[in-house]
Design a protein around this motif. Structure first.
Motif, PDB file in Angstrom:
ATOM      1  N   ARG A 539       0.893  -1.168  -0.103  1.00 28.24           N
ATOM      2  CA  ARG A 539      -0.061  -0.127   0.046  1.00 28.24           C
ATOM      3  C   ARG A 539       0.838   1.243   0.079  1.00 28.24           C
ATOM      4  O   ARG A 539       0.595   2.260  -0.754  1.00 28.24           O
ATOM      5  CB  ARG A 539      -0.869   0.105   1.243  1.00 28.24           C
ATOM      6  CG  ARG A 539      -2.020   0.976   1.137  1.00 28.24           C
ATOM      7  CD  ARG A 539      -3.327   0.889   2.061  1.00 28.24           C
ATOM      8  NE  ARG A 539      -2.443   1.069   3.363  1.00 28.24           N
ATOM      9  CZ  ARG A 539      -2.415   0.332   4.520  1.00 28.24           C
ATOM     10  NH1 ARG A 539      -2.911  -0.836   4.348  1.00 28.24           N
ATOM     11  NH2 ARG A 539      -2.084   0.546   5.801  1.00 28.24           N
ATOM     12  N   ARG A 540       1.745   1.153   1.080  1.00 27.83           N
ATOM     13  CA  ARG A 540       2.783   2.380   0.840  1.00 27.83           C
ATOM     14  C   ARG A 540       3.382   2.496  -0.395  1.00 27.83           C
ATOM     15  O   ARG A 540       3.506   3.441  -0.752  1.00 27.83           O
ATOM     16  CB  ARG A 540       3.982   2.034   1.861  1.00 27.83           C
ATOM     17  CG  ARG A 540       3.639   2.424   3.417  1.00 27.83           C
ATOM     18  CD  ARG A 540       4.765   2.527   4.205  1.00 27.83           C
ATOM     19  NE  ARG A 540       4.180   2.494   5.539  1.00 27.83           N
ATOM     20  CZ  ARG A 540       4.875   1.913   6.707  1.00 27.83           C
ATOM     21  NH1 ARG A 540       5.940   1.151   6.327  1.00 27.83           N
ATOM     22  NH2 ARG A 540       4.596   2.143   7.917  1.00 27.83           N
ATOM     23  N   LYS A 541       3.674   1.512  -1.206  1.00 27.25           N
ATOM     24  CA  LYS A 541       4.495   1.744  -2.461  1.00 27.25           C
ATOM     25  C   LYS A 541       3.543   2.527  -3.168  1.00 27.25           C
ATOM     26  O   LYS A 541       3.845   3.412  -4.217  1.00 27.25           O
ATOM     27  CB  LYS A 541       4.971   0.457  -2.842  1.00 27.25           C
ATOM     28  CG  LYS A 541       5.752   0.222  -4.285  1.00 27.25           C
ATOM     29  CD  LYS A 541       7.064  -0.262  -3.968  1.00 27.25           C
ATOM     30  CE  LYS A 541       7.717  -0.166  -5.241  1.00 27.25           C
ATOM     31  NZ  LYS A 541       7.408   0.524  -6.625  1.00 27.25           N
ATOM     32  N   HIS A 542       2.424   1.730  -3.413  1.00 29.91           N
ATOM     33  CA  HIS A 542       1.262   1.935  -4.093  1.00 29.91           C
ATOM     34  C   HIS A 542       1.060   3.755  -3.882  1.00 29.91           C
ATOM     35  O   HIS A 542       1.235   4.755  -4.754  1.00 29.91           O
ATOM     36  CB  HIS A 542      -0.083   1.515  -4.016  1.00 29.91           C
ATOM     37  CG  HIS A 542      -1.303   1.785  -4.720  1.00 29.91           C
ATOM     38  ND1 HIS A 542      -1.124   1.569  -6.088  1.00 29.91           N
ATOM     39  CD2 HIS A 542      -2.450   2.663  -4.309  1.00 29.91           C
ATOM     40  CE1 HIS A 542      -2.374   2.215  -6.729  1.00 29.91           C
ATOM     41  NE2 HIS A 542      -2.926   2.814  -5.726  1.00 29.91           N
ATOM     42  N   GLU A 543       0.902   4.282  -2.640  1.00 28.85           N
ATOM     43  CA  GLU A 543       0.805   5.678  -2.263  1.00 28.85           C
ATOM     44  C   GLU A 543       1.869   6.312  -2.860  1.00 28.85           C
ATOM     45  O   GLU A 543       1.642   7.450  -3.443  1.00 28.85           O
ATOM     46  CB  GLU A 543       0.546   5.842  -0.781  1.00 28.85           C
ATOM     47  CG  GLU A 543      -0.594   5.526  -0.560  1.00 28.85           C
ATOM     48  CD  GLU A 543      -1.024   5.319   1.154  1.00 28.85           C
ATOM     49  OE1 GLU A 543       0.126   5.607   1.600  1.00 28.85           O
ATOM     50  OE2 GLU A 543      -2.087   5.109   1.697  1.00 28.85           O
ATOM     51  N   GLN A 544       3.131   5.888  -2.586  1.00 29.52           N
ATOM     52  CA  GLN A 544       4.241   6.473  -3.082  1.00 29.52           C
ATOM     53  C   GLN A 544       4.345   6.948  -4.513  1.00 29.52           C
ATOM     54  O   GLN A 544       4.853   8.101  -4.905  1.00 29.52           O
ATOM     55  CB  GLN A 544       5.649   5.597  -2.807  1.00 29.52           C
ATOM     56  CG  GLN A 544       6.678   6.535  -2.211  1.00 29.52           C
ATOM     57  CD  GLN A 544       7.654   5.794  -1.694  1.00 29.52           C
ATOM     58  OE1 GLN A 544       7.938   4.655  -2.048  1.00 29.52           O
ATOM     59  NE2 GLN A 544       8.231   6.113  -0.542  1.00 29.52           N
ATOM     60  N   ASP A 545       3.850   5.870  -5.252  1.00 29.86           N
ATOM     61  CA  ASP A 545       3.983   6.163  -6.804  1.00 29.86           C
ATOM     62  C   ASP A 545       2.913   6.952  -7.193  1.00 29.86           C
ATOM     63  O   ASP A 545       3.336   7.826  -8.010  1.00 29.86           O
ATOM     64  CB  ASP A 545       3.442   4.612  -7.403  1.00 29.86           C
ATOM     65  CG  ASP A 545       4.732   3.740  -7.206  1.00 29.86           C
ATOM     66  OD1 ASP A 545       5.765   4.103  -6.776  1.00 29.86           O
ATOM     67  OD2 ASP A 545       4.555   2.646  -7.480  1.00 29.86           O
ATOM     68  N   ASN A 546       1.693   7.171  -6.414  1.00 28.83           N
ATOM     69  CA  ASN A 546       0.737   8.233  -6.565  1.00 28.83           C
ATOM     70  C   ASN A 546       1.042   9.481  -6.678  1.00 28.83           C
ATOM     71  O   ASN A 546       1.146  10.066  -7.211  1.00 28.83           O
ATOM     72  CB  ASN A 546      -0.460   7.717  -6.119  1.00 28.83           C
ATOM     73  CG  ASN A 546      -1.215   6.749  -6.289  1.00 28.83           C
ATOM     74  OD1 ASN A 546      -0.934   6.228  -7.492  1.00 28.83           O
ATOM     75  ND2 ASN A 546      -2.229   6.188  -5.727  1.00 28.83           N
ATOM     76  N   SER A 547       1.726   9.744  -5.292  1.00 26.29           N
ATOM     77  CA  SER A 547       2.164  11.166  -5.114  1.00 26.29           C
ATOM     78  C   SER A 547       3.556  11.540  -6.135  1.00 26.29           C
ATOM     79  O   SER A 547       3.401  12.642  -6.374  1.00 26.29           O
ATOM     80  CB  SER A 547       2.693  11.012  -3.692  1.00 26.29           C
ATOM     81  OG  SER A 547       3.969  10.271  -3.576  1.00 26.29           O
ATOM     82  N   THR A 548       4.219  10.598  -6.306  1.00 25.82           N
ATOM     83  CA  THR A 548       5.168  11.103  -7.020  1.00 25.82           C
ATOM     84  C   THR A 548       4.897  11.339  -8.719  1.00 25.82           C
ATOM     85  O   THR A 548       5.386  12.048  -9.481  1.00 25.82           O
ATOM     86  CB  THR A 548       6.564  10.163  -7.429  1.00 25.82           C
ATOM     87  OG1 THR A 548       6.097   8.592  -7.309  1.00 25.82           O
ATOM     88  CG2 THR A 548       7.308  10.187  -5.761  1.00 25.82           C
TER      89      THR A 548
END
Lengths: 549, 340
Positions: A539-548
């Motif tokens: 989930r974190r990775k996903h969020e990170q990808d979204n934010s970047t």
């Protein structure tokens, strides 16, 4: 050189006081006795108090350092005899306020066993700074009463040479005779000590100023000087006028120079040391003995057997008086110091310290200050006529009375040396000096408060400034960030940034894997827990990808 | 062992205000005796009445001000003021004149200003000036030297303000020498002509020169004892002598000689006993010189050109006013201060 005939000068005012010295000069200096306990206050000098380096229960030898100097304006303290440190506690000390201070208590073992003393060196080949260190390490302070560390006064600072080293042998206060007896019996110590200090200061001249009511002492010094064959010290007999032994007054009498009103004798090229200090310096430099004893006068009609005794520092007054035969029943007041500048002791259960020169037991009729109320000031000016600082004591009195602490400084309150001449002559019996002491204390207190509040104010202002600065910086950052967001549509930069972040993350992961120390709470995880963690990571990775993106 | 605590110094020279005042009173005795030798019982009676009034009014004021009575009455200051006042007043004064002057001196000039030590003006001179301005016609009755008034006659005048009709007032009273010169000069006589009168002696007035001499003796004794300082008498006498000397050299027919100025009127008495009152005088050494020179100059000016026979009282009061300013500007250089 024989007694020098030299032009003497006069200071303003002063008094011819009855000397009463003969009460205590009939017998030779009494020998040291070892009392049942020694009370050694850590603060026996002006400056920072010494720091105890022994603990309760320690065995100490005579001359061993028991407290070390704490800062520049400080000196060490030595054990006056061998014994056991029984306590380090608050005890009443000799102070006008009657306060208590930390003291080291030693119970003597009566073996009086010396610590091994260092080799002595020839002081003439010693560097002035090495000499000063030795004098400091011996714990020597001004023995005339002020107790300023002696080595500091021997440091001329920027000056290369001192014009005059003055040895204060005036001993102008009535009753006190410890310096007189010291000179009579130990003239060589005094002369040698003076020469050592002259060497340390590289002084051009060395003058010993001695009041003409001590002809025996003067003769003893002259004789010692002749015997030793020195001709670089001048012994000068000066008229007996109280307070000729005041540092500034003595300098004026001998040299005609006036120490600046807000300065030091050093400013006019003069250094003044007490005669007993000179003898102590001799003991320290030539025999390597620290300051562990001094000569003290016990006198007054309230004492059965008055005289001078060499006492170990820390000897309790009551044991000493007992040792000498006790009080006369007529005793009215017990004073430490002389009758003009000394202070009243509320109890005799206090120790003799380095600066104690006299214990005066005033008997009936000796204590001549009327206890009745003072009359109003009639402005007669008798106080002004006797003031050695050339002040206007009655103006100081009015200002102190009115608590006008600004105006009182315009009248130079802080030039008052508290010699007591004004109070002595006041026909209205106003305790003038008491008013000046009060005013000085109040001003000091005000100044302390002011410094404190100044500090607080500065801190507060500094904090406000910092908050303001931080706010501005934050706004600036935000503004830049916004600007960057608006204008930074450039894909290439963005890609680059993303790559950089990716790379950093990869490095971190690599490091985490490599690291063999892992956090405890992720050891031995159950399958379920591992699954949860994986989920969260995803989930974190996903969020990170979204934010970047 | 425990002891009582007080602060140093523990010694005192045992001088006291009461002792100082008593010494000054002692120093007044020779002059007073010579005065009454020439002018009879009136002098003694005047002093006695003034002292009695002063003590009673002092006691009254102390009671009103809730001050310890015996403590302050013993200081002798009221008696001294009254004594000086009585010496300044004319030898033939009615009782009420003396009482009013004394009351004013003690009640107003001294106690309303705060009592001993707080009065800016010399109480005796205030009392004198008040009656001088209020009752000028009663301030002129000076006895002739050796007028021969006996005790009962002196007492009678004091109580009733007049003598038996059998006695001719003109035959026993006369103007003072200073007043005589003033009147004489206004009638266009020369000093030499005026001085031919039997009122004038060798250097001052007949009898007055002896009285001044006796006060001088007392004053010198006070100087010797260190009760008063030299600056005030010296400066006052010298300033009068110099001024009088200059004018005498310019015109000896119009101006009396310096010695006459010094030995007549109350010059000596004022220089040693009145201007030296510590409470109302300047306190610095230089200030005292200026203060007393001011009194001397003003005295001479008022004597020579003013409307009053003797100007000492006014001169003293005027200079009393200047004291705070003088003191402020004449502070001595403190030990070690720059500008040696």
């Amino acid at each position: 050189m024989m007694q020098t005939k030299q032009n003497l000068f006069r200071f303003h005012g002063g008094l011819h006081l009855p000397g009463h010295k003969e009460i205590s000069t009939a017998h030779a200096i009494g020998n040291v006795f070892i009392p049942s306990r020694l009370v050694l206050p850590l603060q026996q000098h002006i400056g920072e108090s010494s720091e105890a380096i022994v603990n309760e229960g320690d065995q100490v030898l005579k001359g061993q350092i028991i407290a070390k100097a704490n800062g520049y304006v400080s000196v060490p303290l030595h054990a006056p005899t061998s014994g056991t440190v029984t306590q380090i506690i608050e005890q009443p000390v000799p102070h006008p306020s009657g306060l208590s201070a930390t003291c080291i208590i030693i119970k003597p073992d009566h073996k009086d066993q010396w610590i091994e003393l260092q080799e002595t060196a020839d002081y003439r080949h010693m560097d002035p700074s090495a000499l000063r260190n030795r004098i400091r390490d011996a714990g020597i302070v001004g023995l005339g009463g002020a107790g300023f560390p002696a080595f500091i006064k021997l440091n001329p600072g920027a000056r290369t040479a001192i014009d005059e080293l003055i040895i204060n042998a005036a001993e102008c206060e009535p009753y006190i005779s410890c310096d007189d007896m010291l000179m009579r019996e130990r003239a060589v110590d005094v002369i040698e000590g003076a020469r050592i200090m002259k060497h340390a200061l590289q002084a051009r001249r060395c003058l010993i100023g001695i009041e003409d009511n001590k002809p025996e002492a003067c003769a003893a010094l002259t004789e010692a000087l002749t015997k030793l064959g020195y001709n670089d010290i001048e012994i000068i007999s000066i008229p007996t006028i109280y307070p000729a032994g005041g540092e500034k007054q003595l300098i004026k009498v001998l040299t005609g120079k006036e120490s600046p009103s807000h300065g030091l004798p050093l400013d006019i090229g003069v250094v003044c040391q007490n005669v007993a200090t000179a003898a102590a310096v001799y003991q320290a430099v030539i025999h390597n003995r620290p300051l562990i004893s001094r000569i003290v006068t016990l006198t007054g009609r309230g004492i059965n057997n008055p005289g001078n005794h060499e006492l170990l520092i820390g000897t309790p007054v009551n044991e000493w008086v007992e040792h000498c035969g006790g009080y006369d029943e007529s005793i009215e007041r017990l004073v430490m110091g002389g009758p003009m500048m000394g202070f009243n002791l509320g109890t005799d259960n206090i120790p003799v310290i380095k600066t104690s020169n006299c214990i005066l037991a005033l008997g009936q009729g000796e204590f001549s200050v009327s206890s009745s109320n003072p009359m109003p000031c009639i402005r007669c000016g008798a106080c002004m006529d006797v003031c050695p600082a050339k002040l206007l004591p009655q103006q100081l009195y009015w200002q102190a009375y009115a608590r006008d602490f600004d105006k009182i400084q315009d009248y130079n309150l802080f030039d008052c040396i508290e010699c007591g001449c004004c109070s002595y002559v006041c026909p209205s019996h106003i305790p003038l000096v008491q008013y000046y002491r009060f005013a000085k204390t109040e001003i000091w207190a005000q100044e302390r408060d002011k410094t404190k509040s100044d500090h607080a104010r500065i801190r507060h202002e500094f904090r406000l400034e910092r908050l303001e600065r931080e706010k501005l910086e934050r706004e600036e950052r935000m503004r830049k960030k916004k600007a960057a967001l608006k204008t930074g549509k450039d894909k290439a930069t963005k890609e680059k940034k993303k790559d950089a972040i990716e790379a950093a993350l990869a490095r971190v992961r690599e490091k985490q894997k490599q690291s063999d120390i892992q956090a405890k709470n992720i050891d031995n995880l159950s399958a379920e827990q591992q699954h949860k963690i994986d989920e969260i990571d995803a989930r974190r990775k996903h969020e990170q990808d979204n934010s970047t993106s | 062992m425990q002891f009582q605590k007080t602060t140093s110094p523990y010694l005192h020279n045992n001088q006291s205000v009461s002792h100082v005042m008593r010494q000054v009173i002692y120093a007044l005795i020779p002059g007073t005796l010579v005065y009454s030798y020439f002018f009879g019982w009136s002098i003694i009676l005047n002093i006695a009445l003034a002292c009695l009034t002063a003590l009673l009014s002092e006691a009254l004021m102390l009671t009103l001000r809730k001050r310890p009575l015996a403590f302050y009455l013993r200081d002798n200051s009221a008696i001294l003021s009254a004594w000086l006042l009585a010496l300044a007043l004319p030898s033939l004064s009615p009782w009420w004149l003396i009482v009013i002057a004394t009351l004013f001196a003690i009640v107003v000039a001294k106690h309303l200003y705060g009592g001993l030590g707080y009065n800016p003006f010399n109480p005796a001179m205030v009392g004198y000036v008040v009656v001088m301005i209020s009752f000028p016609q009663h301030m002129t009755l000076w006895l002739q030297p050796n007028a021969g008034l006996d005790f009962s006659q002196a007492l009678q005048f004091l109580i009733q303000g007049e003598l038996n009709s059998s006695i001719n007032m003109d035959s026993i009273t006369s103007a003072t020498p200073i007043d005589t010169i003033k009147t004489g000069l206004s009638l266009n006589n020369t000093i030499a002509e005026i001085s031919a009168s039997p009122l004038f002696g060798h250097i001052g007035g007949t009898a007055w020169e002896w009285i001044a001499g006796a006060f001088l003796l007392g004053g010198l004794w006070l100087l010797y004892r260190g009760i008063i300082n030299w600056q005030i008498p010296f400066s006052m006498l010298v300033s009068i002598a110099i001024l009088a000397g200059i004018f005498y050299l310019v015109d000896p027919q119009q101006y009396s000689n310096p010695l006459f100025q010094l030995f007549s009127g109350g010059t000596i008495l004022a220089a040693f006993f009145i201007a030296t009152d510590p409470v109302s005088a300047s306190t610095t050494a230089t200030g005292r010189l200026i203060y007393a020179a001011g009194i001397g100059v003003l005295t001479f000016i008022i004597r020579t050109w003013g409307g009053y026979p003797d100007g000492i009282a006014f001169a003293v009061l005027l200079m009393n006013m200047a004291v705070p300013t003088i003191d402020y500007y004449t502070q001595p250089r403190v030990f070690g201060a720059p500008g040696k």
